[in-house]
Design a protein around this motif. Structure first.
Motif, mmCIF file in Angstrom:
data_model
loop_
_atom_site.group_PDB
_atom_site.id
_atom_site.type_symbol
_atom_site.label_atom_id
_atom_site.label_comp_id
_atom_site.label_asym_id
_atom_site.label_seq_id
_atom_site.Cartn_x
_atom_site.Cartn_y
_atom_site.Cartn_z
ATOM 1 N N ILE A 154 45.378 35.103 43.539
ATOM 2 C CA ILE A 154 45.023 36.450 42.745
ATOM 3 C C ILE A 154 45.927 36.448 41.560
ATOM 4 O O ILE A 154 47.416 36.108 41.548
ATOM 5 C CB ILE A 154 45.567 37.593 43.635
ATOM 6 N N TYR A 156 47.126 51.375 39.696
ATOM 7 C CA TYR A 156 46.354 50.079 39.929
ATOM 8 C C TYR A 156 45.050 49.951 39.418
ATOM 9 O O TYR A 156 44.202 51.169 39.374
ATOM 10 C CB TYR A 156 46.508 49.908 41.447
ATOM 11 N N SER A 202 42.181 48.092 44.986
ATOM 12 C CA SER A 202 43.282 47.298 45.057
ATOM 13 C C SER A 202 44.509 47.962 45.591
ATOM 14 O O SER A 202 45.544 47.382 46.158
ATOM 15 C CB SER A 202 43.757 46.239 43.788
ATOM 16 N N HIS A 212 45.676 47.807 49.073
ATOM 17 C CA HIS A 212 46.124 46.317 49.595
ATOM 18 C C HIS A 212 47.347 45.908 48.709
ATOM 19 O O HIS A 212 47.635 44.802 49.086
ATOM 20 C CB HIS A 212 44.713 45.300 49.292
ATOM 21 N N ILE A 253 50.300 41.086 48.661
ATOM 22 C CA ILE A 253 48.920 41.524 48.538
ATOM 23 C C ILE A 253 48.523 41.386 50.045
ATOM 24 O O ILE A 253 48.647 40.168 50.289
ATOM 25 C CB ILE A 253 48.388 40.923 47.491
ATOM 26 N N LEU A 299 42.292 41.914 50.876
ATOM 27 C CA LEU A 299 41.689 42.333 49.914
ATOM 28 C C LEU A 299 40.475 41.800 49.777
ATOM 29 O O LEU A 299 40.042 40.634 49.811
ATOM 30 C CB LEU A 299 42.821 41.712 48.683
ATOM 31 N N VAL A 323 37.956 40.692 44.148
ATOM 32 C CA VAL A 323 38.941 41.117 43.282
ATOM 33 C C VAL A 323 39.770 39.891 43.268
ATOM 34 O O VAL A 323 40.605 39.281 44.191
ATOM 35 C CB VAL A 323 39.778 42.072 43.999
ATOM 36 N N ILE A 380 44.596 41.961 39.398
ATOM 37 C CA ILE A 380 45.023 43.449 39.858
ATOM 38 C C ILE A 380 45.668 43.735 38.736
ATOM 39 O O ILE A 380 46.891 42.747 38.236
ATOM 40 C CB ILE A 380 45.631 43.269 41.119
#
Length: 195
Positions: free
Chosen positions: A70, A121, A126, A129, A157, A161, A165, A168
């Motif tokens: 991520i 966010y 997100s 999470h 994280i 999630l 995604v 973030i």
């Protein structure tokens, strides 16, 4: 005489009960360890034991999902005359991995100020999470004229999630506490038609 004999018997019973309670309390630690081992409750302590003929290396963190990466981007908005920015603009993390980043702040005014940050966010889903373990947004800070500070944000994280995604954005708006908050910038007002 019978009252004295009854009192002595009562004292004897109390001594036996006290000795039994002491013995039970002393035996609780080994009993607790056996029960936890049997039920698999105290799993984390298993890695701390020396296993004969086995490796002494601690097991890796199985909570980290190394199959996913991520991108976490950091944004800073200063609602006033001061400098506020992340020390780095983005990091690549795996879900479940503990990560710490720093934010930098400087009061460039010639007066003392109290301030606080509010996080937001993107994408919105997100937020549920993104678990912050340490964050400067939980507190108000007083800074002297010209004072510089660095504050950490430690986060994990959640591996749950959603898979779609992949990026973030964590954004903070830093504002002065106890002072009028400037209004948010708005789009240019539409031109009025002439009559």
């Amino acid at each position: 005489m019978s009252i004295r004999r009854e009192n002595l018997r009562m004292v004897g019973k109390l001594v036996v009960v006290a000795a039994g309670m002491f013995a039970f309390g002393y035996a609780l630690v080994p009993i607790y360890q056996k029960v936890c081992d049997a039920l698999g409750i105290n799993i984390l302590a298993i890695g701390e034991r020396q296993v004969p003929g086995g490796s002494t290396a601690l097991p890796s963190n199985t909570q980290v999902d190394t199959s996913r990466t991520i991108t976490v981007e950091f944004d800073a908005n200063a609602r006033g005359p001061w400098e506020f920015r992340p020390a780095q603009r983005s990091v690549q993390v795996h879900p479940g991995q503990l990560t710490t980043v720093m934010y930098e702040f400087q009061n460039v005014q010639n007066r003392r100020m109290a301030a606080q940050a509010i996080p937001s966010y993107a994408p919105r889903q997100s937020a549920a999470h993104f678990n912050k373990l340490e964050c400067f947004c939980f507190n108000q800070y007083t800074l002297e004229p010209g004072e510089k500070k660095q504050w950490p944000v430690a986060f994990v994280i959640d591996p749950r999630l959603p898979k779609d995604v992949t990026t973030i954005t964590l954004s903070y708006t830093f504002f002065e506490v106890g002072a009028p908050v400037p209004s948010a910038p708005s789009a240019a007002a539409p031109a009025q038609p002439r009559s």
